[in-house]
Motif scaffolding. Structure first.
Motif, PDB file in Angstrom:
ATOM      1  N   ARG A 163       0.843  -1.198   0.000  1.00 11.08           N
ATOM      2  CA  ARG A 163       0.000   0.000   0.000  1.00 11.08           C
ATOM      3  C   ARG A 163       0.876   1.246   0.000  1.00 11.08           C
ATOM      4  O   ARG A 163       1.817   1.373   0.781  1.00 11.08           O
ATOM      5  CB  ARG A 163      -0.909   0.000   1.225  1.00 11.08           C
ATOM      6  CG  ARG A 163      -1.863   1.190   1.283  1.00 11.08           C
ATOM      7  CD  ARG A 163      -2.800   1.095   2.455  1.00 11.08           C
ATOM      8  NE  ARG A 163      -3.709   2.232   2.497  1.00 11.08           N
ATOM      9  CZ  ARG A 163      -4.660   2.390   3.406  1.00 11.08           C
ATOM     10  NH1 ARG A 163      -4.828   1.480   4.350  1.00 11.08           N
ATOM     11  NH2 ARG A 163      -5.449   3.438   3.362  1.00 11.08           N
ATOM     12  N   GLN A 164       0.571   2.188  -0.887  1.00 13.59           N
ATOM     13  CA  GLN A 164       1.422   3.360  -1.066  1.00 13.59           C
ATOM     14  C   GLN A 164       1.087   4.432  -0.042  1.00 13.59           C
ATOM     15  O   GLN A 164      -0.073   4.654   0.309  1.00 13.59           O
ATOM     16  CB  GLN A 164       1.248   3.918  -2.481  1.00 13.59           C
ATOM     17  CG  GLN A 164       2.215   5.025  -2.836  1.00 13.59           C
ATOM     18  CD  GLN A 164       2.132   5.396  -4.304  1.00 13.59           C
ATOM     19  OE1 GLN A 164       1.759   4.575  -5.130  1.00 13.59           O
ATOM     20  NE2 GLN A 164       2.486   6.622  -4.629  1.00 13.59           N
ATOM     21  N   GLY A 165       2.130   5.114   0.443  1.00 13.41           N
ATOM     22  CA  GLY A 165       1.946   6.188   1.403  1.00 13.41           C
ATOM     23  C   GLY A 165       3.286   6.682   1.924  1.00 13.41           C
ATOM     24  O   GLY A 165       4.330   6.063   1.685  1.00 13.41           O
ATOM     25  N   PRO A 166       3.277   7.783   2.664  1.00 11.40           N
ATOM     26  CA  PRO A 166       4.539   8.367   3.143  1.00 11.40           C
ATOM     27  C   PRO A 166       5.034   7.787   4.461  1.00 11.40           C
ATOM     28  O   PRO A 166       6.143   8.122   4.892  1.00 11.40           O
ATOM     29  CB  PRO A 166       4.177   9.842   3.309  1.00 11.40           C
ATOM     30  CG  PRO A 166       2.727   9.830   3.653  1.00 11.40           C
ATOM     31  CD  PRO A 166       2.122   8.656   2.946  1.00 11.40           C
ATOM     32  N   ARG A 167       4.242   6.937   5.138  1.00  9.54           N
ATOM     33  CA  ARG A 167       4.597   6.462   6.470  1.00  9.54           C
ATOM     34  C   ARG A 167       5.300   5.097   6.392  1.00  9.54           C
ATOM     35  O   ARG A 167       4.650   4.057   6.268  1.00  9.54           O
ATOM     36  CB  ARG A 167       3.341   6.361   7.334  1.00  9.54           C
ATOM     37  CG  ARG A 167       2.610   7.680   7.546  1.00  9.54           C
ATOM     38  CD  ARG A 167       3.377   8.594   8.483  1.00  9.54           C
ATOM     39  NE  ARG A 167       3.620   7.961   9.767  1.00  9.54           N
ATOM     40  CZ  ARG A 167       2.754   8.010  10.788  1.00  9.54           C
ATOM     41  NH1 ARG A 167       1.598   8.651  10.654  1.00  9.54           N
ATOM     42  NH2 ARG A 167       3.050   7.440  11.945  1.00  9.54           N
ATOM     43  N   HIS A 168       6.609   5.101   6.457  1.00  7.06           N
ATOM     44  CA  HIS A 168       7.342   3.839   6.496  1.00  7.06           C
ATOM     45  C   HIS A 168       7.091   3.106   7.805  1.00  7.06           C
ATOM     46  O   HIS A 168       7.108   1.863   7.842  1.00  7.06           O
ATOM     47  CB  HIS A 168       8.842   4.099   6.325  1.00  7.06           C
ATOM     48  CG  HIS A 168       9.255   4.325   4.908  1.00  7.06           C
ATOM     49  ND1 HIS A 168       9.227   3.340   3.950  1.00  7.06           N
ATOM     50  CD2 HIS A 168       9.694   5.450   4.273  1.00  7.06           C
ATOM     51  CE1 HIS A 168       9.650   3.819   2.794  1.00  7.06           C
ATOM     52  NE2 HIS A 168       9.925   5.107   2.957  1.00  7.06           N
ATOM     53  N   ASP A 169       6.863   3.863   8.881  1.00  9.72           N
ATOM     54  CA  ASP A 169       6.606   3.210  10.165  1.00  9.72           C
ATOM     55  C   ASP A 169       5.254   2.525  10.193  1.00  9.72           C
ATOM     56  O   ASP A 169       5.006   1.689  11.066  1.00  9.72           O
ATOM     57  CB  ASP A 169       6.713   4.227  11.303  1.00  9.72           C
ATOM     58  CG  ASP A 169       5.746   5.394  11.112  1.00  9.72           C
ATOM     59  OD1 ASP A 169       5.453   5.727   9.942  1.00  9.72           O
ATOM     60  OD2 ASP A 169       5.299   5.972  12.120  1.00  9.72           O
ATOM     61  N   GLU A 172       3.928   1.414   4.905  1.00 17.57           N
ATOM     62  CA  GLU A 172       3.573   1.881   3.568  1.00 17.57           C
ATOM     63  C   GLU A 172       4.822   1.980   2.693  1.00 17.57           C
ATOM     64  O   GLU A 172       5.948   2.019   3.195  1.00 17.57           O
ATOM     65  CB  GLU A 172       2.860   3.235   3.650  1.00 17.57           C
ATOM     66  CG  GLU A 172       1.553   3.178   4.431  1.00 17.57           C
ATOM     67  CD  GLU A 172       0.902   4.539   4.577  1.00 17.57           C
ATOM     68  OE1 GLU A 172      -0.304   4.594   4.879  1.00 17.57           O
ATOM     69  OE2 GLU A 172       1.615   5.547   4.414  1.00 17.57           O
ATOM     70  N   VAL A 173       4.616   2.040   1.383  1.00 17.56           N
ATOM     71  CA  VAL A 173       5.719   2.034   0.445  1.00 17.56           C
ATOM     72  C   VAL A 173       5.694   3.316  -0.375  1.00 17.56           C
ATOM     73  O   VAL A 173       4.622   3.833  -0.704  1.00 17.56           O
ATOM     74  CB  VAL A 173       5.641   0.801  -0.494  1.00 17.56           C
ATOM     75  CG1 VAL A 173       4.343   0.772  -1.272  1.00 17.56           C
ATOM     76  CG2 VAL A 173       6.815   0.759  -1.454  1.00 17.56           C
ATOM     77  N   GLN A 174       6.878   3.819  -0.685  1.00 16.50           N
ATOM     78  CA  GLN A 174       7.035   4.970  -1.565  1.00 16.50           C
ATOM     79  C   GLN A 174       7.678   4.519  -2.866  1.00 16.50           C
ATOM     80  O   GLN A 174       8.677   3.789  -2.843  1.00 16.50           O
ATOM     81  CB  GLN A 174       7.887   6.058  -0.898  1.00 16.50           C
ATOM     82  CG  GLN A 174       7.192   6.775   0.234  1.00 16.50           C
ATOM     83  CD  GLN A 174       8.047   7.901   0.795  1.00 16.50           C
ATOM     84  OE1 GLN A 174       9.233   7.983   0.533  1.00 16.50           O
ATOM     85  NE2 GLN A 174       7.425   8.764   1.582  1.00 16.50           N
ATOM     86  N   PRO A 175       7.137   4.916  -4.008  1.00 10.66           N
ATOM     87  CA  PRO A 175       7.709   4.460  -5.282  1.00 10.66           C
ATOM     88  C   PRO A 175       9.100   5.033  -5.502  1.00 10.66           C
ATOM     89  O   PRO A 175       9.338   6.211  -5.232  1.00 10.66           O
ATOM     90  CB  PRO A 175       6.709   4.980  -6.324  1.00 10.66           C
ATOM     91  CG  PRO A 175       6.012   6.124  -5.652  1.00 10.66           C
ATOM     92  CD  PRO A 175       5.957   5.791  -4.207  1.00 10.66           C
ATOM     93  N   PRO A 176      10.022   4.227  -5.977  1.00  8.64           N
ATOM     94  CA  PRO A 176      11.367   4.743  -6.259  1.00  8.64           C
ATOM     95  C   PRO A 176      11.362   5.591  -7.528  1.00  8.64           C
ATOM     96  O   PRO A 176      10.404   5.556  -8.319  1.00  8.64           O
ATOM     97  CB  PRO A 176      12.196   3.470  -6.447  1.00  8.64           C
ATOM     98  CG  PRO A 176      11.212   2.454  -6.923  1.00  8.64           C
ATOM     99  CD  PRO A 176       9.915   2.787  -6.249  1.00  8.64           C
ATOM    100  N   SER A 177      12.390   6.323  -7.720  1.00 10.23           N
ATOM    101  CA  SER A 177      12.497   7.154  -8.915  1.00 10.23           C
ATOM    102  C   SER A 177      12.809   6.286 -10.130  1.00 10.23           C
ATOM    103  O   SER A 177      13.417   5.214 -10.018  1.00 10.23           O
ATOM    104  CB  SER A 177      13.599   8.202  -8.730  1.00 10.23           C
ATOM    105  OG  SER A 177      14.846   7.571  -8.492  1.00 10.23           O
TER     106      SER A 177
END
Length: 319
Positions: A163-169, A172-177
């Motif tokens: 699931r995408q989102g800004p919270r690593h804690d 959630e996952v952030q897409p790489p460049s």
């Protein structure tokens, strides 16, 4: 009574016979009765032919229409499911995730008391779906899936992660460049493969749990995926999600994840949530995000690519 002719005439002959032949509906007068015997009588049509002909015509029409439908159905045997890449994911459980003494903002990848469940190796259909495969592979090699929570588990069907989102804690996952826009999500040919067996790897579209504000971002990349757990197929997922890989090794890990109990709200809570959604309360969607969540904190502890000497592998022969 003269015996009926053995020749069976078409049905339309019985509909255009001489008017006097329909004695039950049109009874001739006495004066014309003698003249009717002088006319040449058309042969009688056997009554059973009136039923046999329409039935045979209907059977022929049905079989021909079924043949047309089968011809239009896409054949999975003609789809190129050659495995071009192999990706591994290590799944673990973090028992201290909900403890009160857990450090604020600590990521799952640094769980101090991690309990490994095992490694799963996925084979990707790079020739069939090059964009979906490339984005998934790039996310794994960049370790963006590391520390991602398995946030949904429908027992007997599938589990979802990424699931995408800004919270690593929060897992959630952030897409790489470097990811490209996935044009295959609007291509009908990308949905031809079905969720016919356990261990099917699929890109979440219909079952996607990303927030609406994240999906509206112009730079949004769908990274959420699901894996079918079995024991049977999941036809309700067909046509909604893109199947782009399968489990090559570690099906026992998938099975062990599927046996973890999940949160099931009471019927009263479900009814109240449905009413809140009906009146437009945004808290209803937030509350539903907790439904079907595993009661154990299952997460991806590590991920990456497995290089092989032969880049194109044969499709697996899983049951």
């Amino acid at each position: 009574m003269r015996a009926a002719s053995s020749t069976v005439y078409p049905v339309y002959l019985s509909l255009h016979r001489h008017p006097n032949s329909h004695q039950a509906s049109f009874r001739p007068s006495r004066a014309n009765h003698d003249n009717t015997h002088k006319c040449t009588k058309p042969p009688k049509v056997l009554r059973r032919s009136l039923f046999s002909l329409p039935a045979s015509f209907l059977l022929l029409h049905t079989s021909s229409s079924l043949a047309v439908d089968d011809a239009n159905m896409p054949s999975t045997s003609t789809i190129d499911t050659t495995i071009t890449d192999r990706i591994f994911m290590d799944f673990s459980v973090c028992p201290s995730y909900f403890r009160s003494d857990r450090p604020l903002g600590a990521e799952l990848s640094s769980c101090p008391d991690s309990e490994p469940l095992g490694r799963v190796v996925f084979g990707l259909y790079g020739r069939l779906l090059p964009v979906t495969t490339a984005n998934f592979k790039a996310t794994c090699t960049a370790a963006a899936y590391r520390g991602t929570l398995v946030h949904k588990l429908l027992q007997g069907q599938f589990f979802a992660a990424g699931r995408q989102g800004p919270r690593h804690d929060k897992g959630e996952v952030q897409p790489p460049s470097g990811l490209v826009r996935n044009s295959e999500t609007v291509n009908p040919k990308a949905f031809e493969l079905r969720h016919a067996r356990p261990g099917t790897l699929s890109l979440c579209l219909g079952q996607n749990d990303d927030d609406d504000d994240i999906k509206l971002n112009p730079n949004y990349h769908n990274l959420e995926f699901l894996v079918t757990t079995g024991p049977g197929p999941c036809p309700e997922l067909d046509g909604q999600n893109i199947v782009f890989g399968t489990v090559l090794e570690g099906m026992d890990v998938i099975t062990s994840i599927a046996t973890i109990p999940t949160y099931k709200p009471a019927e009263r809570i479900r009814l109240f949530n449905g009413f809140a959604q009906l009146i437009g309360d945004g808290r209803a969607q937030t509350a539903r995000a907790m439904w079907d969540r595993p009661l154990k904190t299952v997460y991806i502890s590590d991920c990456g690519e497995l290089t092989v000497t032969k880049p194109s592998l044969s499709p697996p022969s899983l049951p």
